[in-house]
Design an enzyme around this catalytic site. Structure first.
Site, PDB file in Angstrom:
ATOM      1  N   LYS A  86      -5.547  25.812   9.957  1.00  0.00           N
ATOM      2  CA  LYS A  86      -5.818  24.732   8.779  1.00  0.00           C
ATOM      3  C   LYS A  86      -4.436  23.963   8.694  1.00  0.00           C
ATOM      4  CE  LYS A  86      -5.537  25.534   4.202  1.00  0.00           C
ATOM      5  NZ  LYS A  86      -5.997  25.793   2.869  1.00  0.00           N
ATOM      6  N   ARG A 129     -12.305  29.670  -0.794  1.00  0.00           N
ATOM      7  CA  ARG A 129     -11.790  31.097  -0.352  1.00  0.00           C
ATOM      8  C   ARG A 129     -10.670  31.615  -1.229  1.00  0.00           C
ATOM      9  NH1 ARG A 129      -6.137  30.065  -0.093  1.00  0.00           N
ATOM     10  NH2 ARG A 129      -5.515  29.389   2.297  1.00  0.00           N
ATOM     11  N   ASN A 178      -3.024  26.070 -20.935  1.00  0.00           N
ATOM     12  CA  ASN A 178      -2.673  25.219 -19.452  1.00  0.00           C
ATOM     13  C   ASN A 178      -1.613  24.376 -20.365  1.00  0.00           C
ATOM     14  OD1 ASN A 178      -2.913  24.289 -17.116  1.00  0.00           O
ATOM     15  ND2 ASN A 178      -3.992  22.404 -17.802  1.00  0.00           N
ATOM     16  N   SER A 218       0.946  25.257 -10.848  1.00  0.00           N
ATOM     17  CA  SER A 218       1.816  25.076  -9.844  1.00  0.00           C
ATOM     18  C   SER A 218       3.230  25.141 -10.537  1.00  0.00           C
ATOM     19  CB  SER A 218       1.739  23.427  -9.306  1.00  0.00           C
ATOM     20  OG  SER A 218       1.369  22.598 -10.385  1.00  0.00           O
ATOM     21  N   MET A 238      -2.322  33.369  -8.446  1.00  0.00           N
ATOM     22  CA  MET A 238      -2.419  32.770  -7.262  1.00  0.00           C
ATOM     23  C   MET A 238      -2.095  31.517  -7.066  1.00  0.00           C
ATOM     24  SD  MET A 238      -4.930  35.115  -6.461  1.00  0.00           S
ATOM     25  CE  MET A 238      -5.768  33.917  -5.103  1.00  0.00           C
ATOM     26  N   GLY A 239      -1.412  30.997  -7.957  1.00  0.00           N
ATOM     27  CA  GLY A 239      -0.660  29.816  -7.813  1.00  0.00           C
ATOM     28  C   GLY A 239       0.571  29.735  -6.969  1.00  0.00           C
ATOM     29  N   THR A 240       1.381  30.904  -6.946  1.00  0.00           N
ATOM     30  CA  THR A 240       2.553  30.805  -5.967  1.00  0.00           C
ATOM     31  C   THR A 240       2.473  30.971  -4.740  1.00  0.00           C
ATOM     32  OG1 THR A 240       3.686  31.541  -8.153  1.00  0.00           O
ATOM     33  CG2 THR A 240       4.935  32.039  -6.016  1.00  0.00           C
ATOM     34  N   ASP A 241       2.617  29.730  -3.832  1.00  0.00           N
ATOM     35  CA  ASP A 241       2.401  29.872  -2.464  1.00  0.00           C
ATOM     36  C   ASP A 241       3.614  29.157  -1.941  1.00  0.00           C
ATOM     37  OD1 ASP A 241       1.893  27.486  -3.472  1.00  0.00           O
ATOM     38  OD2 ASP A 241      -0.255  26.988  -2.456  1.00  0.00           O
ATOM     39  N   GLY A 311      -1.667  36.826  -4.669  1.00  0.00           N
ATOM     40  CA  GLY A 311      -2.605  36.089  -3.706  1.00  0.00           C
ATOM     41  C   GLY A 311      -1.934  35.001  -3.346  1.00  0.00           C
TER      42      GLY A 311
END
Ligand code: NAD
Length: 340
Positions: A86, A129, A178, A218, A238-241, A311
């Protein structure tokens, strides 16, 4: 039904000679449902834990233009025979151009020959996903009696996260915080559509009420304090990438049992990076969720345990859903084709 399956199989055989298949965003949205995504991602997490599928090192660069983060995620799933990558990233200014901030394309190759097989639009599939990933964590780790879902984040991914999460437990209410309050009505509208009461709350109140929490922001600093999380909570971060991002207090990872999609990413670019760097936890404290799926490790072991899923988002997730989308589009005659 038998006739339909026969037609689909005949289509697949005919299409093999047509060349490279192309599957657009619109077709992905039409054919790729949450159940298919859940199964594809769960299978690939299980394969990763058995070492029959592995991700290659991620390339992710700030390109010094348009504030963009651009990169490649790739891997090979030997069980499903899926090879590819990807390519894409995050362009924060896109929203003003009427585009989503994430832009990505998935490319699949024939693992027997290396020949280009399919080009698949990746924006919708990324959201689906990623939502499947947190949903899998809820399915395997959250308390069965979870009733209140807490959403930290109300951006593009959040509505996909909400839709997938509510299919895992009998939630009776959604609470949300938020950073940009003006985005909250978008998420509230989805909750309403799903028939769930929705309340906008402070972060502390969210921790006090929620049995399951999804963080999908983010942020670059902890939004959730360890003391706000009640016993028994499951939290999917799920946000920390990316290196430097953070959503929860690092001390929460020391208090919780920590699971992840992939250990290598969790400790470097995931939520666990901070707890690891400050010595609060060790790499061996983190359990790949594939091992829980395979039954080789326990998931939740008590009702009071706090479980945390880091995640990080792996390339194999993208390839797994893209491969299913390509197969479905080809079988239904919805793909287009070209030859290089
Ligand atoms: P988006 O730009 O649509 O939304 C950003 C969200 O973060 C909003 O809720 C916004 O209010 C919040 N936010 C922005 N700045 C903040 C700050 N300083 N403090 C707290 N909150 C802040 O983005 P999106 O597409 O919804 O993605 C959200 C996050 O998820 C991003 O960090 C993205 O990289 C990440 N992501 C992770 C995966 C994965 O597999 N783990 C996949 C896709 C996206």
């Amino acid at each position: 039904m038998e006739n339909l399956n026969q037609n689909l199989n005949q289509n697949l055989i005919k299409n093999k000679d047509k060349g490279v298949s192309v599957v657009s965003e619109a077709i992905c949205e039409e054919i790729m449902g949450r159940t298919d995504a859940f199964t594809a991602v769960e299978n690939v997490f299980a394969a990763m834990a058995k070492n029959t599928a592995y991700n290659f090192p991620v390339i992710r660069e700030a390109i010094g233009h348009a504030d963009a983060l651009y990169g490649f995620k790739s891997g090979f799933d030997r069980d499903a025979m899926v090879l590819g990558l990807k390519s894409g990233g995050y362009w924060p200014g896109n929203i003003e151009k009427d585009l989503t901030n994430h832009q990505s394309t998935i490319i699949l190759f024939d693992p027997d020959t290396g020949k280009l097989k399919s080009l698949i639009a990746g924006n919708y599939l990324t959201a689906v996903r990623t939502a499947a990933s947190s949903a899998i964590s809820i399915a395997h780790l959250a308390r069965k009696d979870a009733k209140v879902l807490g959403m930290v984040g109300a951006g593009h991914q959040s509505t996909f996260q909400l839709r997938a999460a509510v299919e895992q437990r009998n939630f009776e209410k959604v609470v949300c915080w938020n950073f940009h309050p003006e985005q909250i009505p978008n998420l509230a509208a989805v909750a309403e559509e799903l028939g769930l009461p929705f309340e906008s709350v402070t972060r502390e109140e969210l921790g006090a009420q929620a049995d399951v929490i999804i963080t999908i922001t983010s942020a670059f600093e902890a939004l959730i304090d360890v003391d706000w999380i009640k016993p028994g909570t499951h939290i999917a971060c799920m946000g920390t990438d990316t290196k430097g991002k953070q959503e929860v207090d690092a001390k929460l990872l020391a208090k919780a049992t920590v699971f992840t999609d992939e250990l290598a990413q969790s400790i470097t670019i995931g939520e666990a990076q901070h707890a690891i760097a400050s010595g609060l936890i060790k790499q061996t404290d983190i359990i790949p969720i594939g091992e829980v799926i395979n039954g080789s490790k326990d998931g939740r072991t008590s009702n009071d345990e706090i479980t945390l899923f880091d995640g990080t988002g792996v390339g194999l997730q993208d390839l797994a859903v893209a491969s299913v989308a390509a197969e479905l589009a080809e079988a239904k005659g919805l793909a287009t084709y070209f030859n290089l």
